[in-house]
Each structure stands twice: as structure tokens, then as C-alpha cells.
Scaffold this motif. Sequence first.
Motif, mmCIF file in Angstrom:
data_model
loop_
_atom_site.group_PDB
_atom_site.id
_atom_site.type_symbol
_atom_site.label_atom_id
_atom_site.label_comp_id
_atom_site.label_asym_id
_atom_site.label_seq_id
_atom_site.Cartn_x
_atom_site.Cartn_y
_atom_site.Cartn_z
ATOM 1 N N ARG A 58 1.123 -1.488 0.108
ATOM 2 C CA ARG A 58 0.165 -0.258 0.212
ATOM 3 C C ARG A 58 0.908 1.072 -0.286
ATOM 4 O O ARG A 58 2.443 1.283 0.193
ATOM 5 N N ASP A 59 0.635 1.727 0.196
ATOM 6 C CA ASP A 59 1.325 3.345 -0.306
ATOM 7 C C ASP A 59 2.128 3.927 0.855
ATOM 8 O O ASP A 59 3.350 3.952 0.632
ATOM 9 N N SER A 60 1.461 3.332 2.555
ATOM 10 C CA SER A 60 3.263 3.742 3.357
ATOM 11 C C SER A 60 3.079 2.256 4.732
ATOM 12 O O SER A 60 4.252 1.987 4.916
ATOM 13 N N THR A 61 2.629 1.488 3.437
ATOM 14 C CA THR A 61 3.006 -0.306 4.448
ATOM 15 C C THR A 61 2.162 -1.469 3.325
ATOM 16 O O THR A 61 2.487 -0.818 1.977
ATOM 17 N N VAL A 62 2.895 -2.281 4.571
ATOM 18 C CA VAL A 62 2.375 -4.183 4.067
ATOM 19 C C VAL A 62 1.148 -4.350 4.131
ATOM 20 O O VAL A 62 1.181 -5.104 5.482
ATOM 21 N N CYS A 92 1.806 -1.851 12.597
ATOM 22 C CA CYS A 92 0.555 -0.851 12.344
ATOM 23 C C CYS A 92 -0.221 -1.351 12.764
ATOM 24 O O CYS A 92 -1.271 -0.932 13.503
ATOM 25 N N GLY A 93 -1.186 -2.739 12.921
ATOM 26 C CA GLY A 93 -2.441 -3.579 13.196
ATOM 27 C C GLY A 93 -2.712 -4.663 12.863
ATOM 28 O O GLY A 93 -1.780 -5.012 11.819
ATOM 29 N N TRP A 94 -3.257 -5.329 13.513
ATOM 30 C CA TRP A 94 -3.209 -6.576 13.199
ATOM 31 C C TRP A 94 -5.146 -6.647 13.317
ATOM 32 O O TRP A 94 -5.355 -6.414 14.467
ATOM 33 N N VAL A 148 -1.679 -9.481 8.903
ATOM 34 C CA VAL A 148 -0.768 -7.846 9.991
ATOM 35 C C VAL A 148 -0.409 -7.606 9.373
ATOM 36 O O VAL A 148 0.121 -6.994 7.982
ATOM 37 N N GLU A 149 -0.729 -6.073 9.138
ATOM 38 C CA GLU A 149 0.111 -4.645 8.741
ATOM 39 C C GLU A 149 1.307 -4.158 9.216
ATOM 40 O O GLU A 149 1.104 -3.558 10.073
#
Length: 125
Positions: free
Chosen positions: A62-66, A89-91, A104-105
Motif C-alpha cells: 500500500r502507500d506506506s505499508t505492506v 501498524c495493526g492486526w 498484520v500490517e
Amino acid sequence: MSSLWVSFAGDSDRAVVRESARRFLDGWLTPGLVEETLTVIGELVTDVLRHAGSGELVLSRRDSTVLVEVLDRFSAGDGRPPVVPAHACGWGAHPAGAGQVVWVEMPLAEPGRQQGDGVGVGSGG
């Protein structure tokens, strides 16, 4: 958005999943985050193999994450990744047919660093 989709069905596929994921992640994440993400992927794949015998890994940039997603088609586990990485970043999890997707991000760079700020793949950190 760029994505990778890999099916796995048994212990023999672990190395293929890991190498495919490494090739996908290299150059996008800082080297430390590549290793942390590969550890998470390994734990998620192991968990699915233990409970369902087969599954699918999807990686999406994504823009700033996988976003790391592992589909378990046959068991509705507890909805928590076996390992939640420090930099996540989150899960979470959501139902998918008779099974679930655990996700998981991960950020592209560690906090305080930007991808490409002198930390390249193979640069030694």
C-alpha cells in the motif's frame, strides 16, 4: 497496489513461501523490517499448517505499508496472529467461508526512518 499470492500445503512449501515473500519485500521494507515480516509470515503459515493443513499467503503493498494476510480455509482460530511484531501498524482477523483470514500490517520503514534513507538491501544496516 502490487500484490503477491502464494498457496501452500505442507511443510515442503515453507521455503517457497519464505523465498517468494523475501523477493516481494526486498527493496520496499528496511532490512530489519523484512526479517521481522518474514518471521511473522513464518509463524502465520506454521499456524495454518498446524490447524488446517493448507492455506494462502497474500502480500499487498500500500502507500506506506505492506499488508500480510494468511487465509486458513478450514478452521476458525482465535483471530489473533501467533506473533504480533513490535512495528506492526495493526492486526486482526475476519471470517472467510469456513475459515478465516489473519492479517498484520507492517510499515515500509521503521519509525524515524524512511525507506531509502541510506539503509538499502544488503547495506548492512
